[in-house]
Scaffold this motif. Sequence first.
Motif, PDB file in Angstrom:
ATOM      1  N   PHE A 299      36.364  23.832  13.458  1.00 45.48           N
ATOM      2  CA  PHE A 299      35.647  25.073  13.142  1.00 45.48           C
ATOM      3  C   PHE A 299      36.570  26.297  13.181  1.00 45.48           C
ATOM      4  CE2 PHE A 299      31.928  22.508  13.854  1.00 45.48           C
ATOM      5  CZ  PHE A 299      30.896  23.133  13.180  1.00 45.48           C
ATOM      6  N   GLY A 300      37.818  26.112  13.624  1.00 45.50           N
ATOM      7  CA  GLY A 300      38.763  27.224  13.703  1.00 45.50           C
ATOM      8  C   GLY A 300      38.691  28.007  14.983  1.00 45.50           C
ATOM      9  N   LEU A 301      38.137  27.409  16.042  1.00 47.73           N
ATOM     10  CA  LEU A 301      37.868  28.147  17.280  1.00 47.73           C
ATOM     11  C   LEU A 301      38.873  27.881  18.395  1.00 47.73           C
ATOM     12  CD1 LEU A 301      34.025  27.397  17.435  1.00 47.73           C
ATOM     13  CD2 LEU A 301      35.144  29.408  16.431  1.00 47.73           C
TER      14      LEU A 301
ATOM     15  N   ILE B  13      27.004  26.054   6.485  1.00 47.28           N
ATOM     16  CA  ILE B  13      26.784  27.015   7.562  1.00 47.28           C
ATOM     17  C   ILE B  13      25.962  28.178   7.024  1.00 47.28           C
ATOM     18  CG2 ILE B  13      27.917  28.640   9.127  1.00 47.28           C
ATOM     19  CD1 ILE B  13      30.320  26.684   9.145  1.00 47.28           C
ATOM     20  N   ALA B  14      24.819  28.410   7.659  1.00 46.68           N
ATOM     21  CA  ALA B  14      23.939  29.508   7.244  1.00 46.68           C
ATOM     22  C   ALA B  14      24.148  30.755   8.090  1.00 46.68           C
ATOM     23  CB  ALA B  14      22.478  29.065   7.325  1.00 46.68           C
ATOM     24  N   TYR B  15      24.734  30.588   9.257  1.00 45.46           N
ATOM     25  CA  TYR B  15      24.964  31.714  10.175  1.00 45.46           C
ATOM     26  C   TYR B  15      26.167  31.387  11.032  1.00 45.46           C
ATOM     27  CZ  TYR B  15      24.295  34.510  14.481  1.00 45.46           C
ATOM     28  OH  TYR B  15      24.464  35.334  15.562  1.00 45.46           O
ATOM     29  N   ALA B  16      27.023  32.371  11.225  1.00 44.50           N
ATOM     30  CA  ALA B  16      28.203  32.192  12.072  1.00 44.50           C
ATOM     31  C   ALA B  16      28.487  33.486  12.806  1.00 44.50           C
ATOM     32  CB  ALA B  16      29.415  31.799  11.222  1.00 44.50           C
ATOM     33  N   GLU B  17      28.757  33.363  14.104  1.00 43.41           N
ATOM     34  CA  GLU B  17      29.165  34.513  14.904  1.00 43.41           C
ATOM     35  C   GLU B  17      30.239  34.034  15.865  1.00 43.41           C
ATOM     36  OE1 GLU B  17      29.650  37.903  17.344  1.00 43.41           O
ATOM     37  OE2 GLU B  17      29.328  35.841  18.000  1.00 43.41           O
ATOM     38  N   VAL B  18      31.441  34.551  15.684  1.00 41.46           N
ATOM     39  CA  VAL B  18      32.591  34.169  16.506  1.00 41.46           C
ATOM     40  C   VAL B  18      33.172  35.433  17.110  1.00 41.46           C
ATOM     41  CG1 VAL B  18      34.856  33.063  16.534  1.00 41.46           C
ATOM     42  CG2 VAL B  18      33.095  32.244  14.948  1.00 41.46           C
ATOM     43  N   ASN B  19      33.428  35.408  18.418  1.00 43.16           N
ATOM     44  CA  ASN B  19      33.985  36.601  19.061  1.00 43.16           C
ATOM     45  C   ASN B  19      35.092  36.200  20.021  1.00 43.16           C
ATOM     46  OD1 ASN B  19      34.437  39.129  20.325  1.00 43.16           O
ATOM     47  ND2 ASN B  19      32.323  39.717  19.919  1.00 43.16           N
TER      48      ASN B  19
ATOM     49  N   ASP C 236      30.466  28.261   4.338  1.00 38.78           N
ATOM     50  CA  ASP C 236      31.403  27.141   4.451  1.00 38.78           C
ATOM     51  C   ASP C 236      30.648  25.865   4.787  1.00 38.78           C
ATOM     52  OD1 ASP C 236      33.601  28.781   3.985  1.00 38.78           O
ATOM     53  OD2 ASP C 236      33.965  29.138   6.127  1.00 38.78           O
ATOM     54  N   ARG C 237      31.257  24.727   4.461  1.00 38.19           N
ATOM     55  CA  ARG C 237      30.671  23.446   4.864  1.00 38.19           C
ATOM     56  C   ARG C 237      31.078  23.147   6.294  1.00 38.19           C
ATOM     57  NH1 ARG C 237      27.797  19.606   2.940  1.00 38.19           N
ATOM     58  NH2 ARG C 237      27.730  20.676   0.929  1.00 38.19           N
ATOM     59  N   ALA C 238      30.120  22.765   7.090  1.00 37.17           N
ATOM     60  CA  ALA C 238      30.388  22.469   8.497  1.00 37.17           C
ATOM     61  C   ALA C 238      31.084  21.116   8.614  1.00 37.17           C
ATOM     62  CB  ALA C 238      29.093  22.457   9.290  1.00 37.17           C
ATOM     63  N   PRO C 239      32.058  21.002   9.507  1.00 34.44           N
ATOM     64  CA  PRO C 239      32.689  19.699   9.748  1.00 34.44           C
ATOM     65  C   PRO C 239      31.679  18.715  10.332  1.00 34.44           C
ATOM     66  CG  PRO C 239      33.952  21.503  10.733  1.00 34.44           C
ATOM     67  CD  PRO C 239      32.635  22.068  10.325  1.00 34.44           C
TER      68      PRO C 239
ATOM     69  N   VAL D  16      24.513  28.250  12.755  1.00 38.03           N
ATOM     70  CA  VAL D  16      23.349  27.550  12.241  1.00 38.03           C
ATOM     71  C   VAL D  16      23.830  26.743  11.041  1.00 38.03           C
ATOM     72  CG1 VAL D  16      21.141  27.764  11.032  1.00 38.03           C
ATOM     73  CG2 VAL D  16      21.608  29.185  13.045  1.00 38.03           C
ATOM     74  N   ILE D  17      23.575  25.449  11.100  1.00 38.94           N
ATOM     75  CA  ILE D  17      23.981  24.551  10.021  1.00 38.94           C
ATOM     76  C   ILE D  17      22.718  24.051   9.334  1.00 38.94           C
ATOM     77  CG2 ILE D  17      25.249  22.455   9.414  1.00 38.94           C
ATOM     78  CD1 ILE D  17      26.754  22.770  12.081  1.00 38.94           C
ATOM     79  N   GLY D  18      22.619  24.301   8.040  1.00 41.59           N
ATOM     80  CA  GLY D  18      21.458  23.868   7.274  1.00 41.59           C
ATOM     81  C   GLY D  18      21.484  22.378   7.003  1.00 41.59           C
ATOM     82  N   THR D  19      20.365  21.832   6.555  1.00 41.17           N
ATOM     83  CA  THR D  19      20.294  20.394   6.296  1.00 41.17           C
ATOM     84  C   THR D  19      21.207  19.964   5.154  1.00 41.17           C
ATOM     85  OG1 THR D  19      18.340  20.785   4.905  1.00 41.17           O
ATOM     86  CG2 THR D  19      17.958  20.164   7.207  1.00 41.17           C
ATOM     87  N   ASP D  20      21.687  20.916   4.366  1.00 40.73           N
ATOM     88  CA  ASP D  20      22.651  20.603   3.312  1.00 40.73           C
ATOM     89  C   ASP D  20      24.072  20.535   3.838  1.00 40.73           C
ATOM     90  OD1 ASP D  20      23.075  23.275   3.833  1.00 40.73           O
ATOM     91  OD2 ASP D  20      22.814  23.965   1.773  1.00 40.73           O
TER      92      ASP D  20
END
Length: 219
Positions: free
Chosen positions: A144-146, A190-196, A48-51, A183-187
């Motif tokens: 982010f939906g959190l 989102i390259a990594y997401a962990e939500v608990n 997904d694209r990060a806000p 982790v948000i890449g320079t583009d």
Amino acid sequence: MTLQAKLDAFRHQFETTMAPPEAVAIIHRTTDELIATGQADRALKAGDRAPDFSLPDADGRMVRATDLLASGPIALTFYRGVWCPYCNLDLQALEEAANAIRATGAQLIAITPQQAASSRKAIRDNSLTFPVLSDAGNQVADAFGLRFRLQDELSALYASFGVDLPGSNGDDSQTLPMPARYVIGTDGKIAYAEVNPDYTRRPEPGEMIAVLESLRVTA
């Protein structure tokens, strides 16, 4: 000792010696209710694209995601507040990994709904070398939906523990973010997401480092 082992040890101590059984029952029930909503599954995920966001740090300086991404990826953690012992253990683990994170070219930041004074306390108490940004009203967390609203009985329980959420956060919404790592890449993706939704469960910082190293290799 791993981060999760430390969290598990504190949880055992809290539930067996620090909190009455009725309080533990409320915590378990309300956590199960949040899990059952499925909100964590609907939060932003890898791909997904990060806000975009612009938030003040503990000294009032504005920190903009676009500025951070101009120099490298962002390693981002959302946490509930300095009043949360699980969050403090999590921040301490991230601080231990901070140099390794920065060595990948990334910048590590934390986002919390608490006001600057509480963030400064979190920085002092946990000897943090990375910025803590104040997300008033959990607006960025919501993007982010959190963001979620605490159940009334949980709000009352926290208040009985001396946790002043309206005072700490500067609003009476009784909302918090689910703990999360991104982790948000320079583009901007989102390259990594962990939500608990279970705030006693946190990933090891090494998971983010592995993703950041892979981004550096493919850059």
